[in-house]
Design a protein around this motif. Structure first.
Motif: not given
Length: 337
Positions: A282-288, A294-298
């Motif tokens: 995404g905008q800030y790089g790779y994440y899971v 449904s939470t995003n974690t860098s």
């Protein structure tokens, strides 16, 4: 090299309800553009835009910070469409629609920001500078400079300015040239006795400041953790970062690389799930993305070798690999199988 781009306008693309803030943001964008055009690919001159610092209860918002092998340059941007004068006492005045009024000195503002930056770095040198003959090197003897970048449409009465002020005020289109002048010839600087940084130390300083910015941006107001230095602790999932060491590719749509059972050093920062994760960009790089909540974690996890939190993540097939910016250790962060 641009370590951090200009932040998005708080009012979006339009003027919102604050016309002054709109033009101030536009001026900062113009200066950031000039710096990016000149130093975007430069390997020894790094630029950080919109850097927030907190140290010992003091705060600073730096419009543009230039890191170079011999020191630091703060550039304070000012949107002015009229005339500018500075008297012998260093007091600034500007005209607006034919009326003159006083204004705070942007040079003095930059100097106060420089003081906080110097204090923060001086108190944390062991995190980014090495030792010489067993003695910890310092940042105090490096070059510390400030500039003020004024709108190109402004009229500057340089003949009425003190020489020291006139030498530090520049119009936007000349800001990159002025920075190059202050940095000087990098190849012969050491022959002139200029105190410089060793190889890798400049990168370490940039990583330290970006990590500090991320902590200041995510910590609650008044929290001591905003100024705390990263400790080499057991790796934990970080919040999705507010910066990237290099700009993310433009026009990248969020996409999913999906299979049933991923292998991972990661866990969801919200629910702790470690199995049902999906690698994404995404905008800030790779994440899971967590399949449970449904939470995003860098994916930018601390280095398992030295604990440094500034890590660059790259993708090769189904593997996501982290490279520590401090010790260059490479490690598997996530595997989608």
């Amino acid at each position: 090299m641009i370590l951090k781009e200009k932040d998005a306008s708080p009012n979006g693309e339009g003027r919102g309800g604050d016309e002054r803030a709109f033009y101030g943001h536009k001026q900062e964008q113009d200066v950031a553009f000039q710096l990016r055009r000149e130093f975007g690919e430069h390997k020894q001159i790094h630029v950080i835009n919109d850097l927030r610092l907190e140290h010992h209860g003091e705060r600073a918002q730096i419009d543009h910070l230039i890191l170079h092998p011999y020191g630091f340059i703060i550039v304070e941007s000012k949107s002015i469409v009229g005339e500018v004068t500075v008297n012998a006492a260093g007091e600034w005045s500007r005209s607006y629609q034919g009326n003159w009024m006083g204004m705070p000195s942007p040079i003095r503002q930059g100097e106060l920001q420089l003081d906080i930056l110097k204090a923060l770095l001086s108190d944390n040198v062991e995190h980014f500078l090495g030792k010489l003959l067993g003695i910890q090197t310092q940042v105090a003897h490096r070059e510390w400079r400030t500039l003020c970048a004024i709108s190109s449409t402004a009229i500057l009465h340089r003949d009425k300015m003190p020489k020291d002020v006139a030498n530090r005020v520049v119009k936007t289109e000349f800001v990159a040239s002025k920075v190059k002048e202050l940095v000087g010839n990098l190849k012969v600087g050491f022959l002139k006795g200029r105190a410089g940084f060793f190889a890798g130390e400049l990168d370490n300083i940039g990583s330290f400041l970006l990590e500090h910015y991320a902590q200041v941006s995510t910590a609650p107001a008044g929290s001591d953790s905003a100024t705390a230095t990263p400790e080499p602790a057991t790796p934990v999932a970080e919040p999705e970062p507010h910066y990237s060491a290099a700009p993310a590719p433009e026009n990248v749509s969020f996409h999913t690389e999906h299979t049933a059972q991923p292998q991972s050093l990661l866990a969801c920062k919200q629910c702790g799930e470690a199995r049902h994760l999906t690698g994404m960009y995404g905008q800030y790089g790779y994440y899971v993305k967590c399949g449970r909540c449904s939470t995003n974690t860098s994916m930018k996890q601390p280095c398992p070798a030295c604990g440094w939190k500034s890590v660059r993540v790259s993708k090769d097939g189904q593997d996501y690999t982290g490279t520590c910016r401090k010790c260059a250790q490479q490690f598997l962060v996530f595997r989608q199988v």
